[in-house]
Design a protein around this motif. Structure first.
Motif, short mmCIF file in Angstrom:
data_model
loop_
_atom_site.label_atom_id
_atom_site.label_comp_id
_atom_site.label_asym_id
_atom_site.label_seq_id
_atom_site.Cartn_x
_atom_site.Cartn_y
_atom_site.Cartn_z
N ALA A 1 0.83 -1.22 -0.03
CA ALA A 1 0.04 -0.01 0.23
C ALA A 1 0.98 1.21 -0.09
O ALA A 1 1.98 1.27 0.64
N LYS A 2 0.62 2.06 -0.87
CA LYS A 2 1.68 3.41 -0.88
C LYS A 2 0.53 4.47 -1.05
O LYS A 2 -0.39 4.72 -1.67
N GLU A 3 1.34 5.64 -0.70
CA GLU A 3 0.71 6.93 -0.96
C GLU A 3 1.07 7.57 -2.56
O GLU A 3 1.84 7.32 -2.98
N SER A 4 0.11 8.32 -2.99
CA SER A 4 0.15 8.69 -3.96
C SER A 4 -0.57 10.05 -4.19
O SER A 4 -1.32 10.03 -3.14
N GLU A 5 -0.37 10.87 -5.08
CA GLU A 5 -0.99 12.17 -5.30
C GLU A 5 -1.50 12.36 -6.53
O GLU A 5 -0.83 12.12 -7.50
N GLN B 1 -4.42 16.59 -2.99
CA GLN B 1 -5.31 15.39 -3.32
C GLN B 1 -4.50 14.08 -3.11
O GLN B 1 -3.96 13.85 -3.93
N LYS B 2 -4.59 13.46 -2.15
CA LYS B 2 -3.92 12.15 -1.58
C LYS B 2 -4.48 10.89 -2.03
O LYS B 2 -5.91 10.88 -1.78
N TYR B 3 -4.12 9.90 -2.44
CA TYR B 3 -4.54 8.51 -2.71
C TYR B 3 -3.88 7.83 -1.98
O TYR B 3 -2.64 7.78 -1.64
N ILE B 4 -4.67 6.51 -1.58
CA ILE B 4 -3.67 5.31 -1.15
C ILE B 4 -4.16 4.09 -2.11
O ILE B 4 -5.23 3.86 -2.70
N GLN B 5 -2.86 3.70 -2.70
CA GLN B 5 -3.06 2.69 -3.71
C GLN B 5 -2.51 1.33 -3.02
O GLN B 5 -1.62 1.26 -2.67
N VAL B 6 -3.37 0.34 -3.37
CA VAL B 6 -3.21 -0.79 -2.62
C VAL B 6 -2.99 -1.95 -4.08
O VAL B 6 -3.81 -1.89 -4.99
N GLU C 1 -4.67 -3.02 -8.93
CA GLU C 1 -4.74 -1.88 -8.35
C GLU C 1 -5.99 -1.43 -7.64
O GLU C 1 -6.97 -1.33 -8.58
N PHE C 2 -6.01 -1.09 -6.38
CA PHE C 2 -7.23 -0.24 -5.89
C PHE C 2 -6.68 1.03 -5.47
O PHE C 2 -5.59 1.16 -4.57
N TRP C 3 -7.71 2.16 -5.98
CA TRP C 3 -7.12 3.44 -5.54
C TRP C 3 -8.42 3.99 -4.45
O TRP C 3 -9.46 4.03 -4.54
N PHE C 4 -7.89 4.29 -3.24
CA PHE C 4 -8.95 4.94 -2.20
C PHE C 4 -8.42 6.52 -2.00
O PHE C 4 -6.97 6.58 -2.07
N MET C 5 -9.41 7.04 -1.79
CA MET C 5 -9.10 8.57 -1.74
C MET C 5 -10.21 9.18 -0.82
O MET C 5 -11.13 8.82 -0.50
N GLY C 6 -10.02 10.53 -0.60
CA GLY C 6 -10.95 11.38 0.38
C GLY C 6 -10.84 10.96 1.55
O GLY C 6 -11.88 11.19 2.46
#
Length: 190
Positions: free
Chosen positions: A144-148, A155-160, A167-172
Motif C-alpha cells: 500500500a503506498k501513498e500517491s497524489e 489530493q492524496k490517494y492510497i494505492q493498494v 490496483e485499488f485506489w482509495f481517496m478522500g
C-alpha cells in the motif's frame, strides 16, 4: 539567594512558554491536516447536501446495527480469530467515478463497502440494488503506498497493489496517513 531563585523561575517559565507554543503549533498542524481531509472528502461528492445526507444516513445505520464491527461482520465473511484494526470513511476510485463508503482494515483483509446501494438492471430487466463491495486478502496484498493527484498535489490517494498486479485506489480520507500506517501494519504482520 533571591537572584538565583528569580533566574531559575525565569528559565522555567521560558521553557513552559516554549512547550506551550510547540504544542499549539503541533495542534495547528493537525487541525490543518484534518481541515484538508474534510475539504478533500467533501469535494469528491457531487453535492454538499448529498454528502451531508449520506453521512447522517451512515451514522444512523452504524447506530442502528450496533457499531462498525457489527457492520463489518454482516457485510463480509469474518474468520474466528480475525480482528478489525481500523475503519475509515473514504472513496473507492472506479471507472464510473468515486464511490463513497467505509474501508475496513483487519488482520485478514482490506475490505470496502459503499455507503449506499447502487442501482443496476439485471439480465431479466429487473432493477436491482446492491452494495458495492471489495475484499482483498492481506496475504495477497503486495503493498500500500501513498500517491497524489498530479493536477492537485494536495489530493492524496492510497494505492493498494495485489500479488496479481491489480490496483485499488482509495481517496478522500479525513486522515490518509493514519490509514496508511494501519495498512502497512496489517500487510507487514501477515
Amino acid at each position: 539567594m533571591t537572584t538565583k531563585k528569580r533566574s531559575l523561575k525565569l528559565n522555567m517559565s521560558d521553557y513552559a512558554g516554549k512547550s506551550v507554543i510547540s504544542k499549539m503549533n503541533k495542534l495547528g498542524e493537525r487541525m490543518d491536516c484534518l481541515a484538508q481531509g474534510i475539504r478533500e472528502h467533501v469535494s469528491l461528492s457531487p453535492k454538499l447536501t448529498e454528502t451531508v445526507k449520506g453521512k447522517l444516513s451512515l451514522g444512523a445505520k452504524i447506530l442502528q446495527v450496533g457499531g462498525l464491527e457489527k457492520i463489518f461482520n454482516q457485510k463480509f465473511s469474518v474468520k474466528y480469530d480475525e480482528k478489525l484494526l481500523n475503519v475509515c470513511q473514504c472513496y473507492l476510485s472506479t471507472t464510473a467515478g468515486p464511490i463513497a463508503g467505509l474501508l475496513f482494515i483487519s488482520t485478514d483483509k482490506i475490505a470496502f463497502c459503499s455507503e449506499r446501494s447502487i442501482k443496476f438492471l439485471s439480465p431479466t430487466g429487473k432493477l436491482l440494488r446492491i452494495y458495492y463491495k471489495v475484499s482483498i486478502p492481506i496475504s495477497k496484498t503486495m503493498k500500500a503506498k501513498e500517491s497524489e493527484n498530479r493536477e492537485k498535489p494536495s489530493q492524496k490517494y492510497i494505492q493498494v497493489i495485489t500479488e496479481d498486479d491489480f490496483e485499488f485506489w482509495f481517496m478522500g480520507f479525513l486522515n490518509h496517513q493514519k490509514t496508511l500506517r494501519y495498512l502497512h501494519h496489517a500487510i507487514s504482520s501477515s
